[in-house]
Write a protein that holds these residues in place. Sequence first.
Motif, short mmCIF file in Angstrom:
data_model
loop_
_atom_site.label_atom_id
_atom_site.label_comp_id
_atom_site.label_asym_id
_atom_site.label_seq_id
_atom_site.Cartn_x
_atom_site.Cartn_y
_atom_site.Cartn_z
N ARG A 142 0.79 -1.23 0.00
CA ARG A 142 0.00 0.00 0.00
C ARG A 142 0.82 1.29 0.00
O ARG A 142 0.53 2.20 -0.78
CB ARG A 142 -0.95 -0.01 1.21
N PRO A 143 1.85 1.41 0.83
CA PRO A 143 2.60 2.68 0.86
C PRO A 143 3.25 3.04 -0.48
O PRO A 143 3.56 4.21 -0.72
CB PRO A 143 3.67 2.44 1.93
N LEU A 144 3.47 2.06 -1.33
CA LEU A 144 4.14 2.31 -2.61
C LEU A 144 3.17 2.65 -3.73
O LEU A 144 3.59 3.03 -4.82
CB LEU A 144 4.95 1.06 -3.02
N LEU A 145 1.86 2.53 -3.46
CA LEU A 145 0.85 2.70 -4.50
C LEU A 145 0.34 4.13 -4.55
O LEU A 145 0.33 4.83 -3.53
CB LEU A 145 -0.32 1.75 -4.26
N ARG A 147 -2.50 7.15 -4.59
CA ARG A 147 -3.68 7.29 -3.73
C ARG A 147 -4.91 6.63 -4.34
O ARG A 147 -5.72 6.03 -3.63
CB ARG A 147 -3.97 8.78 -3.49
N VAL A 148 -5.07 6.72 -5.66
CA VAL A 148 -6.26 6.17 -6.30
C VAL A 148 -6.32 4.66 -6.16
O VAL A 148 -7.40 4.07 -6.16
CB VAL A 148 -6.31 6.59 -7.79
N LEU A 149 -5.17 4.00 -6.00
CA LEU A 149 -5.16 2.55 -5.79
C LEU A 149 -5.20 2.18 -4.31
O LEU A 149 -5.55 1.05 -3.96
CB LEU A 149 -3.93 1.92 -6.46
N GLN A 150 -4.83 3.11 -3.46
CA GLN A 150 -4.92 2.85 -2.02
C GLN A 150 -6.37 2.80 -1.56
O GLN A 150 -6.73 2.02 -0.67
CB GLN A 150 -4.17 3.92 -1.24
N ALA A 151 -7.23 3.63 -2.16
CA ALA A 151 -8.62 3.74 -1.72
C ALA A 151 -9.36 2.41 -1.75
O ALA A 151 -10.02 2.03 -0.77
CB ALA A 151 -9.35 4.80 -2.54
N PRO A 152 -9.30 1.64 -2.87
CA PRO A 152 -10.01 0.36 -2.86
C PRO A 152 -9.47 -0.60 -1.81
O PRO A 152 -10.25 -1.34 -1.19
CB PRO A 152 -9.76 -0.20 -4.28
N LEU A 153 -8.16 -0.57 -1.57
CA LEU A 153 -7.57 -1.47 -0.57
C LEU A 153 -8.04 -1.11 0.83
O LEU A 153 -8.29 -1.99 1.66
CB LEU A 153 -6.04 -1.40 -0.64
N ASP A 154 -8.19 0.18 1.10
CA ASP A 154 -8.61 0.63 2.43
C ASP A 154 -10.01 0.17 2.77
O ASP A 154 -10.36 0.03 3.96
CB ASP A 154 -8.54 2.16 2.53
N LEU A 155 -10.84 -0.05 1.75
CA LEU A 155 -12.23 -0.43 1.99
C LEU A 155 -12.44 -1.94 2.11
O LEU A 155 -13.52 -2.40 2.47
CB LEU A 155 -13.12 0.12 0.86
N LEU A 156 -11.40 -2.70 1.79
CA LEU A 156 -11.52 -4.16 1.87
C LEU A 156 -11.44 -4.63 3.32
O LEU A 156 -10.65 -4.11 4.10
CB LEU A 156 -10.41 -4.84 1.07
N GLU A 357 -13.29 6.50 -6.75
CA GLU A 357 -12.85 7.47 -7.76
C GLU A 357 -12.60 8.87 -7.20
O GLU A 357 -11.87 9.66 -7.78
CB GLU A 357 -13.87 7.53 -8.90
N GLN A 358 -13.24 9.19 -6.07
CA GLN A 358 -13.05 10.50 -5.43
C GLN A 358 -12.75 10.26 -3.94
O GLN A 358 -13.52 10.65 -3.06
CB GLN A 358 -14.31 11.36 -5.58
N PRO A 359 -11.64 9.60 -3.62
CA PRO A 359 -11.41 9.15 -2.24
C PRO A 359 -11.30 10.26 -1.21
O PRO A 359 -11.69 10.06 -0.05
CB PRO A 359 -10.11 8.34 -2.34
N GLU A 360 -10.77 11.44 -1.58
CA GLU A 360 -10.59 12.49 -0.59
C GLU A 360 -11.93 13.04 -0.09
O GLU A 360 -12.17 13.17 1.12
CB GLU A 360 -9.74 13.64 -1.16
N ILE A 361 -12.83 13.37 -1.04
CA ILE A 361 -14.14 13.90 -0.65
C ILE A 361 -14.93 12.80 0.07
O ILE A 361 -15.60 13.06 1.08
CB ILE A 361 -14.92 14.40 -1.88
N ALA A 362 -14.86 11.59 -0.44
CA ALA A 362 -15.57 10.47 0.19
C ALA A 362 -15.11 10.27 1.62
O ALA A 362 -15.92 10.01 2.52
CB ALA A 362 -15.37 9.20 -0.63
#
Length: 420
Positions: A142-145, A147-156, A357-362
């Motif tokens: 995760r730290p190497l990815l 932000r747009v790819l971190q968001a789906p991982l954070d929700l799993l 797709e909009q992780p910051e606002i979400a």
Amino acid sequence: MQHKIPTQNIGPQGEVMAHAIEACVHCGFCLPACPTYAVLGEEMDSPRGRIFLMKEVLEGSLPLEETLPYLDRCLGCLGCVTACPSGVPYGELITTFRGWSEPKRHRSPFRRVFRLAIQETLPYPARFRMAAALGRLGKLLRPLLPRVLQAPLDLLPDQLPMAEPLPEVVAAVGTRRARVAFLAGCAQQVLEPGFNAATLRVLAQNGVEVVIPKGQSCCGALAMHTGERERALGFARNNLRAFPKDVDAIVSNAAGCGSGLREYPLLFHGEPEEAQAQAFAARVKDVSVFLAELGITPPPPLKNPLRVAYHDACHLAHAQGVRAEPRKLLLSIPGLELVEIPEGELCCGSAGTYNLEQPEIAAALGERKAKNILSTKAQLVATGNIGCFTQIQTHLKRLGRELPVLHTLEVLDRAYRGTL
């Protein structure tokens, strides 16, 4: 408001957009109801501002690409529809506009692949389960990815529950009072199969025979609300064929899915199957509505009082106008105290694929919702949508408060079984 939209050049979808734009009187009642306006405070990030932008694009006064950052930030939560005194069908406008504009816009190769991966994964439970399992391994990187790819991982979730295959028919317990067809959903079959299991038990407990069509597919809402109209039509045509007509209702236990099915007339506007889609949509009901209308067997009293906060999923409260029925079901449980969440009408930030797709606002909206829930001092949260469930659970955990979150029908099921 006068318009010069060349509907003859756009086709049947242009008529839908022109009608919605005409209805807006720019009164501003929608502004405080809009989550993005609440977070960003920009006029163009409000429904009123977005309607102006879409009008200018359709009239040829403004390039499409200039408007897209603002339009992409719309959650499609429809809070503005509830607030609007003029009855502007904003949901029809933004959905139709996205379907019209998507083929015309430019996306970077990375964004195209990212969106394609979502569209080819989430609507297919077997693929999604495989992707989610791989995603758990991806958390190590995760730290190497980006932000747009971190968001789906954070929700799993840390661990996926075991798959629970669904039967084709669930018999009613006792005298059969009704017969329904059930939409199983996509993501929730992987992330929370207990939603469906609890729903089927509660329906059976109340004398409802449930048919689960084997040939059903995704409702198409994910594709429809992200501008992938042809893909959505494919799913919808399949469901028009797959669902039987000899049932009392087509029921869904996911707000977004049920709303998607009820939007088939909009999706098929101008298509040969339009009348069929209207008849289909007229039979669709959220499971809470169906049970509230049918009348349920009262659950036994709880052993201990329980304080429950009910979260209104946007595609129940705003899109379908369903607010009273889930509360009625919960209040049928003796010993359950129902509390309202401050700013309960404001979206939690899930909104289909929005939190991908909009992780910051979400994330800002998710944290706001979690804090409002905690302020109620509730012992449990109930909701009627898998996206809301995931978003709320994620942000409660980030705040260090892993409050139990259940589907409304899970609460009812546990009450019947004496395990709540």
